[in-house]
Design a protein around this motif. Structure first.
Motif, PDB file in Angstrom:
ATOM      1  N   ILE A 114      50.449  31.383  24.286  1.00  0.00           N
ATOM      2  CA  ILE A 114      49.947  30.562  23.185  1.00  0.00           C
ATOM      3  C   ILE A 114      50.079  31.405  21.934  1.00  0.00           C
ATOM      4  N   GLN A 115      50.854  30.915  20.990  1.00  0.00           N
ATOM      5  CA  GLN A 115      51.150  31.609  19.739  1.00  0.00           C
ATOM      6  C   GLN A 115      51.697  33.009  20.008  1.00  0.00           C
ATOM      7  N   GLY A 116      52.573  33.102  20.995  1.00  0.00           N
ATOM      8  CA  GLY A 116      53.240  34.361  21.306  1.00  0.00           C
ATOM      9  C   GLY A 116      52.420  35.337  22.132  1.00  0.00           C
ATOM     10  N   GLU A 117      51.171  35.011  22.416  1.00  0.00           N
ATOM     11  CA  GLU A 117      50.301  35.888  23.212  1.00  0.00           C
ATOM     12  C   GLU A 117      50.179  35.335  24.627  1.00  0.00           C
ATOM     13  N   PRO A 118      50.318  36.197  25.651  1.00  0.00           N
ATOM     14  CA  PRO A 118      50.163  35.697  27.030  1.00  0.00           C
ATOM     15  C   PRO A 118      48.708  35.281  27.294  1.00  0.00           C
ATOM     16  N   VAL A 119      48.563  34.225  28.084  1.00  0.00           N
ATOM     17  CA  VAL A 119      47.234  33.710  28.418  1.00  0.00           C
ATOM     18  C   VAL A 119      46.738  34.439  29.658  1.00  0.00           C
ATOM     19  N   GLU A 120      45.575  35.066  29.530  1.00  0.00           N
ATOM     20  CA  GLU A 120      45.018  35.803  30.671  1.00  0.00           C
ATOM     21  C   GLU A 120      44.409  34.839  31.677  1.00  0.00           C
ATOM     22  N   ASP A 121      44.605  35.139  32.949  1.00  0.00           N
ATOM     23  CA  ASP A 121      44.073  34.344  34.049  1.00  0.00           C
ATOM     24  C   ASP A 121      42.812  35.030  34.554  1.00  0.00           C
ATOM     25  N   ILE A 122      41.674  34.377  34.362  1.00  0.00           N
ATOM     26  CA  ILE A 122      40.410  34.998  34.787  1.00  0.00           C
ATOM     27  C   ILE A 122      40.034  34.625  36.210  1.00  0.00           C
ATOM     28  N   ALA A 123      40.809  33.755  36.852  1.00  0.00           N
ATOM     29  CA  ALA A 123      40.496  33.334  38.218  1.00  0.00           C
ATOM     30  C   ALA A 123      40.507  34.517  39.180  1.00  0.00           C
ATOM     31  N   VAL A 124      41.456  35.435  38.999  1.00  0.00           N
ATOM     32  CA  VAL A 124      41.531  36.612  39.879  1.00  0.00           C
ATOM     33  C   VAL A 124      40.295  37.486  39.678  1.00  0.00           C
ATOM     34  N   THR A 125      39.904  37.669  38.424  1.00  0.00           N
ATOM     35  CA  THR A 125      38.723  38.486  38.133  1.00  0.00           C
ATOM     36  C   THR A 125      37.471  37.864  38.736  1.00  0.00           C
ATOM     37  N   LEU A 126      37.340  36.544  38.625  1.00  0.00           N
ATOM     38  CA  LEU A 126      36.179  35.864  39.194  1.00  0.00           C
ATOM     39  C   LEU A 126      36.169  35.969  40.718  1.00  0.00           C
ATOM     40  N   ALA A 127      37.325  35.820  41.342  1.00  0.00           N
ATOM     41  CA  ALA A 127      37.411  35.943  42.805  1.00  0.00           C
ATOM     42  C   ALA A 127      37.064  37.364  43.246  1.00  0.00           C
ATOM     43  N   CYS A 128      37.560  38.357  42.490  1.00  0.00           N
ATOM     44  CA  CYS A 128      37.254  39.754  42.814  1.00  0.00           C
ATOM     45  C   CYS A 128      35.767  40.029  42.656  1.00  0.00           C
ATOM     46  N   THR A 129      35.169  39.450  41.621  1.00  0.00           N
ATOM     47  CA  THR A 129      33.736  39.639  41.395  1.00  0.00           C
ATOM     48  C   THR A 129      32.936  39.058  42.552  1.00  0.00           C
ATOM     49  N   ASP A 130      33.324  37.871  42.994  1.00  0.00           N
ATOM     50  CA  ASP A 130      32.639  37.244  44.117  1.00  0.00           C
ATOM     51  C   ASP A 130      32.761  38.103  45.374  1.00  0.00           C
ATOM     52  N   ARG A 131      33.971  38.594  45.660  1.00  0.00           N
ATOM     53  CA  ARG A 131      34.192  39.427  46.838  1.00  0.00           C
ATOM     54  C   ARG A 131      33.415  40.733  46.714  1.00  0.00           C
ATOM     55  N   PHE A 132      33.371  41.303  45.503  1.00  0.00           N
ATOM     56  CA  PHE A 132      32.660  42.554  45.275  1.00  0.00           C
ATOM     57  C   PHE A 132      31.170  42.378  45.572  1.00  0.00           C
ATOM     58  N   LEU A 133      30.605  41.244  45.170  1.00  0.00           N
ATOM     59  CA  LEU A 133      29.193  40.979  45.461  1.00  0.00           C
ATOM     60  C   LEU A 133      28.950  40.877  46.966  1.00  0.00           C
ATOM     61  N   ARG A 134      29.888  40.274  47.695  1.00  0.00           N
ATOM     62  CA  ARG A 134      29.746  40.179  49.148  1.00  0.00           C
ATOM     63  C   ARG A 134      29.822  41.554  49.797  1.00  0.00           C
ATOM     64  N   VAL A 135      30.692  42.419  49.275  1.00  0.00           N
ATOM     65  CA  VAL A 135      30.789  43.789  49.796  1.00  0.00           C
ATOM     66  C   VAL A 135      29.476  44.525  49.538  1.00  0.00           C
ATOM     67  N   GLN A 136      28.897  44.320  48.356  1.00  0.00           N
ATOM     68  CA  GLN A 136      27.628  44.981  48.033  1.00  0.00           C
ATOM     69  C   GLN A 136      26.512  44.489  48.959  1.00  0.00           C
ATOM     70  N   GLU A 137      26.514  43.193  49.272  1.00  0.00           N
ATOM     71  CA  GLU A 137      25.508  42.669  50.207  1.00  0.00           C
ATOM     72  C   GLU A 137      25.682  43.293  51.585  1.00  0.00           C
ATOM     73  N   ARG A 138      26.919  43.434  52.035  1.00  0.00           N
ATOM     74  CA  ARG A 138      27.186  44.059  53.337  1.00  0.00           C
ATOM     75  C   ARG A 138      26.728  45.508  53.343  1.00  0.00           C
ATOM     76  N   ARG A 139      26.993  46.203  52.226  1.00  0.00           N
ATOM     77  CA  ARG A 139      26.568  47.601  52.112  1.00  0.00           C
ATOM     78  C   ARG A 139      25.037  47.699  52.148  1.00  0.00           C
ATOM     79  N   ALA A 140      24.362  46.780  51.485  1.00  0.00           N
ATOM     80  CA  ALA A 140      22.899  46.789  51.488  1.00  0.00           C
ATOM     81  C   ALA A 140      22.360  46.554  52.897  1.00  0.00           C
ATOM     82  N   ARG A 141      22.971  45.631  53.646  1.00  0.00           N
ATOM     83  CA  ARG A 141      22.530  45.406  55.030  1.00  0.00           C
ATOM     84  C   ARG A 141      22.794  46.626  55.893  1.00  0.00           C
ATOM     85  N   LEU A 142      23.946  47.274  55.673  1.00  0.00           N
ATOM     86  CA  LEU A 142      24.303  48.459  56.450  1.00  0.00           C
ATOM     87  C   LEU A 142      23.298  49.579  56.224  1.00  0.00           C
ATOM     88  N   GLU A 143      22.869  49.721  54.982  1.00  0.00           N
ATOM     89  CA  GLU A 143      21.925  50.786  54.638  1.00  0.00           C
ATOM     90  C   GLU A 143      20.476  50.413  54.931  1.00  0.00           C
TER      91      GLU A 143
END
Length: 189
Positions: A114-143
């Motif tokens: 858009i106007q010569g600038e690439p449009v960033e896709d935040i879907a990957v970041t949101l998916a990574c954030t969701d997965r990261f929270l699940r990993v943190q929950e697993r770590r909390a249960r492990l500990e």
């Protein structure tokens, strides 16, 4: 030639045989499954690999490993926890790396701009954030950390000073007057 007789012998008088349905596991079978799954996990097999090796479902393998950890006091227990901590740490690092890199929207094989600038896709970041929270929950249960308990909170009546109420009311009137002036200035379609 006749087939040999395969009918079971009747039990001796005074003894009773307990019938076990073939789909039901005895405690010995269950313990063997738990131990096998646990030892395969200690040898760095993934849960899916263990499921393929043992013929159990992925969920059952998880349950067998968890049950073995909870019921068995052995030198391997801490070894499993160390292995799991390292695995979760590796996943966390990879997720953070993915989140730090820019991702762009691709349309018809081209980066969308858009106007010569690439449009960033935040879907990957949101998916990574969701997965990261699940990993943190697993770590909390492990500990053994307890997650915060959700509490229902009742709304409490708050006493607002009279000055604040009058300021709010004055601001509402000013906003309404401004909206009316703007509507009068706009030409009707």
């Amino acid at each position: 030639m006749t087939a040999p007789d395969t009918t079971p012998e009747p039990p001796a008088s005074g003894t009773v045989e307990r019938y076990v349905h073939p789909s039901k596991l005895t405690n010995v079978d269950l313990a063997e499954q738990q131990r096998a799954c646990y030892e395969l996990r200690l040898r760095h097999h993934t849960i899916r690999e263990i499921a393929a090796i043992t013929g159990l479902s992925v969920g059952t393998v998880h349950k067998r490993i968890t049950d073995e950890i909870e019921t068995t006091v052995s030198p391997y227990r801490e070894q499993y926890r160390v292995l799991e901590r390292e695995r979760l740490e590796g996943i966390s690092r990879r997720l953070l790396d993915m989140m730090s890199k820019p991702h762009y929207v691709i349309e018809k094989g081209q980066v969308l701009t858009i106007q010569g600038e690439p449009v960033e896709d935040i879907a990957v970041t949101l998916a990574c954030t969701d997965r990261f929270l699940r990993v943190q929950e697993r770590r909390a249960r492990l500990e053994g950390l307890d997650a915060p308990v959700k509490v229902d909170v009742e709304a409490a009546e708050v006493q607002v000073p009279a000055e604040a109420l009058s300021l709010i009311e004055r601001a509402r009137r000013q906003a309404e007057e401004l909206r009316q002036r703007l509507e009068e200035q706009q030409p009707s379609a």
